[in-house]
Design a protein around this motif. Structure first.
Motif: not given
Lengths: 760, 480
Positions: A189-206
């Motif tokens: 509930s507190q996850l910053d989705f925008a930050a994740v999307r812009e993070g350098p490891l977004f593609v492997p994460t997703l």
């Protein structure tokens, strides 16, 4: 409250065997109470609807923010209630379904374990805890698929399901850790989705996250585990492998939709879902086994859910999720009844059952028609929503959707086919199932019907779906049976028309399907992958295991040699003292003799000659020490040489003759290179250590030898005075060594009797 | 020189017990009195060690050469617990035909060496500990009477181990050559100094030290000895090697990797990355093909060194260091447990460890089967058992430190691992018994199994207590 809700089934699972011993299968009744707290979650609905969901948290590992944080937002609550309701129904059903000889304790324990894990998964706010519950559902599924463990197919199915879903689970672990690192919180509930999307490891994460979701929810090409999971008892198939567990991946997609919706990933999920939907329906139509038909149908429906959540239609998806859970669970339970009463599940062996099982037939019709997407049942409404969404998505999606739905329609009719037509059954006396087996599917069927006939009712479908709205961020619309003459409805007419045609032509069509079946499929790929892994493993093992001792030494020395090559010359340059003068000739001669001794050891044919060469090297060294005016060192060296030779000689007689193993020229060259590089490394190391880094200590001794030690022989003073304790220690060590040598020499060598050879 | 008797009392007690044990062994025919004495010694050491925990003042002896910081105390707790469990497992196994009461003093000496290694504050102490640890284990590996593979194990281990020690010594000598010091703190001081020019030499030294310790920790490709030695040695000794020797090796690795290596050339860290990747891949794949359970567990031990290595890479962060210790804690219990079960199924002379021994165990010995299942599931990292929490710590530390690719390799190989562990479980429950008479019974081993099983569950369900203790009071590693 939430913690209590989640853990009650776990705790009850521990005590299930106590109840099944006196009660047998009937223990399902009291044990169903384990889901009472989760049914009571209804009380949290107002809070969830207002957007202020109930939360509850217990610290688990404070050090890394690992807490059992639960959060009952609308979507989670909806799903948890689904789990609870179907869970209770399945427990009641099982109490009549299980025979007296089954292992009831184990069955109910596993079932409750699963129930708790599933509740924990949907209600978890903490990502790590969510993962833990996710894995637990896989384990429970493994145990339940393998419940009839004497069957080979059950073992295989259990293993396959576990491997695929556990692999996905581990991907989820990596994904949630990456998410929490990039998103700044371990709580969803507190996850910053925008930050994740812009993070350098977004593609492997997703990618890892989607891998987890797609394996769990049996999307092509990971769908293969679901049909073989049908080896489980039927109530399990209804509960785990259609209504709840397989939707865990879908839940993941729904909850993490903000990460990928409106991107290329979204399209990928749309088409993957549609492909799964088509392939599942196509395969379902082919099946003769009713349970297999439903299994592929489940794959197909999961495809619809993936397409809808993936492409960003959470409203339609949630509506369909609820509908599917209800009608598919009902149908599975019906198959259980048919199997239980007739002893068969095959379309070929069964026909006209409606006459003997009218009640079962009555229960089946609404559920099957709902699956077919006919009004006035719930499935129709959600299929219309699906069509509308696909119409918006484009031409190709709607075409695939319609083709898939045609097959869905046709296989639904095929399912109903066992109830109509002339009566045929292998067992002579067929009668209705006990009431407690009929009631659970009947209740679900009533729900399915009510979802269709009164969808706008304030207590039913619309508010249920709307419950998920704040959590998933969609605008809830009212569900209606009649939408007017929309394009979606036109496509529905097409679906029904072609579907009836297809059903009429089922014999030739299925024959064609059989003819078209390629020799390979996802299953054979899986076996090939497992076999390939084993082959690779064998290859690795053959090449790494049981290496001969020499090879092991080469590996050990390899890095040093490498270091010698890389750093050796550099070190030589840095540490080689400058201004060296050539040594006198006699030094050179002694050094050459040392070398000759070393070479002699290498080529010696017997131990004795090797020993003599060692002696040569040693004595030349003694000569060198004498030339360098170090008589004490020379004396020590001489003594050591003598003792060594004596020791060697005394043990040689116990040893077998020396065998020399032939080495290829290549190996000899490699070894020479290895030895040279190691030598270089050691030499540069020696040089480096010569370079004084600390103050020289010699002067200290020279100054104080007379004044404090009272002697002119500095070496002696050091030995007996400055380092007296050291000398005492050395003498002790020498004495011990002497005693050991004496003891060793005294041992009489008697051959070991009856020496066994290793089997290892 | 400060000799802080209290600080060095835990290893000292072991040393004294070992010496008394040797003499006592001469006066009894049975090995049991010495076993009980040894157990008592370990328990006393455990208490002495425990009371040092959580003290606020820095604890050290011999001028920082023996550091009893949280890391050392935690590792020493593990070493002592592991030793205690192995002593329990040996209690009846030794009487069954392994014989020789010198076994126990040797084991205690080895544990003493391990404790010294864990607390070593300089390279020389490290080397001393390593030698004390190793020499005793060389002998113990060859303990099975009249078994060729046991003799081979001892000999092989000794020869290869001697080379590994030589590496370490050269490395230490070079490090001294480069910095003029042995103590970690002074070495680091030198390495960080502006005027320091001997970078190449220090790197070379680092490579040697890494090689020597990697051998002890059984990182591939230096793991070659471990499957052979693990298989050849008596099962209790294998259990000892797999947990105590490993714990000591990782204690040393942790300290040098957290303190010294960050100041050396980055190529060394890259070298460790390669070693860890190889270890994960080779360990898990090779375990997959084994027919002998002992060998399977040996390769699984190699594979677990890989997961520990993953956390080791993050050793210079607090999370990484704690992850190493926590994972080893979980590993100690589940691994000793698995070997303890195995020791009850083998023959008198500790032969017969093929998979078939486990067939139908679920029916013939349900409790043993259940315990084994628990250990295997935990080794596979299944929630809510200890191994699962350990995996989370390790992955978290590695990902936080940025080793994404390596973490993904670890995940893929974990799937392979799950396969071979679960396959063994399916043999236990799905196959019919193939051996009429199944192994032996032992109350003491039963106690060890029960303790290990309880700890495996407890660490998974309430992991916070021990994890929290690792962070109490002082920093984990002195001089951090």
């Amino acid at each position: 409250m939430l913690v209590f809700t989640v853990f009650t089934p776990f705790v009850v699972a521990l005590f299930a065997p106590l109840l099944t011993r006196p009660l047998g299968a009937r223990a399902g009744w009291p044990l169903a109470l384990a889901f009472a707290p989760s049914l009571a979650l209804v009380a949290l609905i107002p809070a969830a609807r207002s957007g202020m969901p109930a939360t509850n948290s217990v610290a688990w590992v404070p050090g890394i923010d690992l807490s059992l944080a639960f959060r009952a937002d609308g979507f989670s609550l909806l799903f948890a209630l689904l789990v609870a309701v179907i869970g209770v129904l399945v427990m009641i059903y099982a109490s009549a379904y299980l025979g007296p000889g089954e292992r009831h304790g184990r069955f109910y324990s596993y079932l409750l374990l699963f129930g708790g894990a599933m509740l924990g998964f949907v209600l978890s706010d903490n990502l790590i805890a969510m993962f833990a519950f996710w894995e637990l559902t896989s384990i429970a599924s493994f145990l339940l698929i393998g419940f009839w463990d004497e069957r080979r197919a059950a073992q295989d199915g259990a293993m396959k399901a576990l491997l695929i879903t556990a692999a996905g689970g581990l991907a989820l672990l990596a994904a949630v850790i990456l998410l929490s690192l990039a998103g700044g919180s371990v709580n969803l509930s507190q996850l910053d989705f925008a930050a994740v999307r812009e993070g350098p490891l977004f593609v492997p994460t997703l990618a890892l996250l989607l891998l987890a979701a797609l394996t769990k929810s049996a999307q092509v090409p990971f769908h293969l585990w679901l049909p073989t999971a049908m080896e489980a008892p039927t109530p399990i198939s209804a509960f785990l492998h259609s209504a709840t567990m397989v939707k865990a991946g879908i839940v993941l997609l729904a909850k993490f939709a903000p990460l990928f919706v409106l991107s290329a990933w979204s399209d990928g999920l749309l088409y993957l879902g549609l492909l799964t939907m088509f392939w599942g329906a196509y395969s379902a139509f082919k099946q003769d086994d009713l349970k297999a038909l439903l299994a592929y149908s489940t794959v197909s429906q999961l495809g619809i859910l993936t397409a809808l959540y993936g492409a960003g239609y959470p409203f339609a998806a949630t509506a369909h999720l609820v509908n599917h859970a209800a009608f598919k669970a009902a149908l599975f339970l019906v198959v259980g009844i048919i199997d239980h009463e007739t002893g068969s599940r095959s379309v070929r062996e069964l026909s006209g059952l409606g006459r003997k099982l009218p009640l079962t037939f009555a229960v089946t019709v609404p559920a099957a028609l709902s699956m077919a997407g006919l009004p006035p049942f719930g499935g129709f409404i959600s299929k219309e929503l699906f069509y509308e969404a696909m119409l918006r998505a484009g031409t190709l999606p709607i075409v695939i959707a319609v083709v898939g739905s045609v097959m869905t329609f046709a296989y639904s009719l095929k399912f109903l086919g066992v109830f109509i037509g002339p009566y045929r059954c292998l067992r002579p006396h067929v009668h209705e199932a006990p009431v407690w087996m009929l009631l659970p599917p009947a209740l679900l069927t009533v729900l399915v019907t009510l979802f269709g006939t009164v969808p706008w009712d304030a207590t039913l479908a619309t508010p249920m779906v709307a419950l998920a709205a704040p959590a998933l961020g969609f605008d809830a619309e009212a569900l209606y049976l009649w939408h007017g003459l929309t394009p979606a409805l036109m496509w529905s007419f097409v679906t029904w028309g072609v579907g009836v045609l297809l059903y009429a032509m089922r014999e030739p069509f299925v024959n064609m399907q059989r003819a078209l079946t390629p020799v390979w499929n996802a299953n054979s790929l899986y076996y090939a992958a497992v076999a390939g892994m084993e082959r690779l493993a064998r290859l690795v093992t053959l090449n790494t295991q049981n290496a001969p001792f020499a090879a092991q030494l080469r590996i050990l020395w390899g890095p040093v040699a490498l270091a010698g090559i890389v750093f050796g010359f550099q070190a030589l340059g840095a540490y080689l003292p400058t201004g060296l003068t050539p040594p006198p000739l006699e030094f050179l001669a002694a050094a050459l003799l040392v070398l000759a001794g070393c070479y002699g050891v290498l080529v010696a044919k017997t131990r004795l000659s090797a020993l003599i060469f060692t002696g040569l090297a040693g004595l030349s060294l003694v000569a060198l020490f004498v030339m360098l005016r170090a008589p004490d060192l020379a004396l020590t060296q001489l003594l050591i040489e003598t003792v060594t030779v004596i020791l060697f000689l005394s043990v040689f007689r116990y040893l077998p003759p020396l065998t020399r193993y032939r080495r290829e020229a290549r190996t000899v060259l490699l070894d020479a290179l290895l030895a040279g590089s190691v030598g270089l490394a050691v030499f540069s190391a020696l040089l480096a250590v010569q370079t004084p880094v600390a103050a020289r200590i010699q002067d200290f001794f020279l100054e104080r030898s007379k004044t404090e030690g009272g002697g002119y022989n500095v070496v002696n003073v050091i030995l007996v005075d400055f380092r007296g304790y050291d000398t005492l220690g050395e003498i002790t060590v020498l004495a011990i060594v002497g005693m050991s040598v004496y003891a060793l020499l005294k041992i009489k060598t008697t051959p070991v009797k009856g020496e066994e050879h290793g089997d290892g | 020189m400060d000799i802080n008797w209290l600080v060095i009392s835990p290893p000292l007690v072991l040393l004294i017990t070992a010496s008394v044990g040797v003499l006592m062994g001469l006066s009894f025919r049975s090995t049991r009195p010495v076993a009980l004495l040894s157990l008592l010694g370990v328990l006393v050491a455990l208490v002495l060690n425990a009371q040092l925990f959580g003290r606020s003042e820095p604890l050290s002896a011999f001028g920082l050469r023996y550091q009893a910081d949280t890391s050392a105390l935690a590792f020493n707790t593990l070493i002592l617990l592991g030793t205690a469990l192995v002593l329990l497992v040996s209690f009846d196994a030794l009487e069954r035909g392994l014989g020789g009461s010198e076994y126990y003093p040797l084991m205690l000496l080895s544990a003493t060496g391990g404790m010294v290694m864990a607390a070593a504050g300089d390279f020389i102490t490290l080397l001393l500990g390593l030698e004390i640890l190793s020499l005793a284990v060389y002998v113990l590996s060859a303990w099975r009477p009249n078994a060729r593979e046991s003799e081979e194990a001892g000999m092989k281990y000794f020869l290869l181990g001697a080379f590994a020690s030589a590496f370490l010594i050269y490395g230490i000598a070079l490090m001294y050559g480069a910095t003029g010091h042995f103590t970690y703190a002074r070495v680091v001081e030198q390495l960080q100094a502006q005027a320091f020019t001997q970078t190449a030499l220090a790197t070379l030294a680092g490579a040697f030290i890494l090689g020597g310790l990697a051998f002890k920790a059984a990182f591939a490709p230096f793991h070659q000895w471990s499957p052979d030695v693990y298989t050849g040695a008596p099962t209790p000794v294998t259990a000892f090697m797999s947990v105590v020797v490993k714990a000591a090796a990782f204690a040393a690795l942790l300290r040098v990797f957290a303190l010294v290596y960050p100041n050396l050339n980055g190529a060394l860290t890259q070298a460790l990355v390669v070693l860890v990747a190889l270890t994960l891949i080779i360990g898990n794949l090779a375990a997959l093909t084994q027919r002998s359970v002992k060998r399977l567990l040996a390769y699984s031990a190699v594979a677990h060194a890989g997961y520990l290595g993953l956390a080791l890479l993050a050793a210079d962060t607090d999370g990484g260091a704690r992850a190493v210790i926590w994972y080893l804690t979980a590993y100690t219990f589940m691994n000793v447990g698995a070997f303890a079960v195995l020791s009850l199924l083998t023959d008198r002379n500790d032969r017969g460890d093929d998979v078939e021994r486990f067939a139908g165990l679920g029916k013939t010995r349900p409790y043993l089967a259940f315990a084994m299942t628990l250990f295997l599931l935990s080794l596979a990292g299944i929630p809510p058992l200890a191994g699962f929490i350990g995996k989370i710590f390790v992955f978290q530390a590695a990902l936080q430190a940025g080793y994404t690719v390596l973490a993904i390799i670890a995940i893929l190989t974990s799937v392979v691992a799950a396969f071979y562990y679960v396959r063994l479980i399916s043999v236990i429950y799905f196959r019919e018994p193939e051996y009429a008479e199944v192994g032996s019974k032992s109350a003491m081993t039963g106690v060890a199994i029960a303790v290990a099983a309880l700890a495996t569950v407890a660490l998974g369900v309430v992991p916070g207590w021990w994890y929290g203790l690792l962070g109490v009071g002082r920093q984990l590693l002195a001089g951090f």
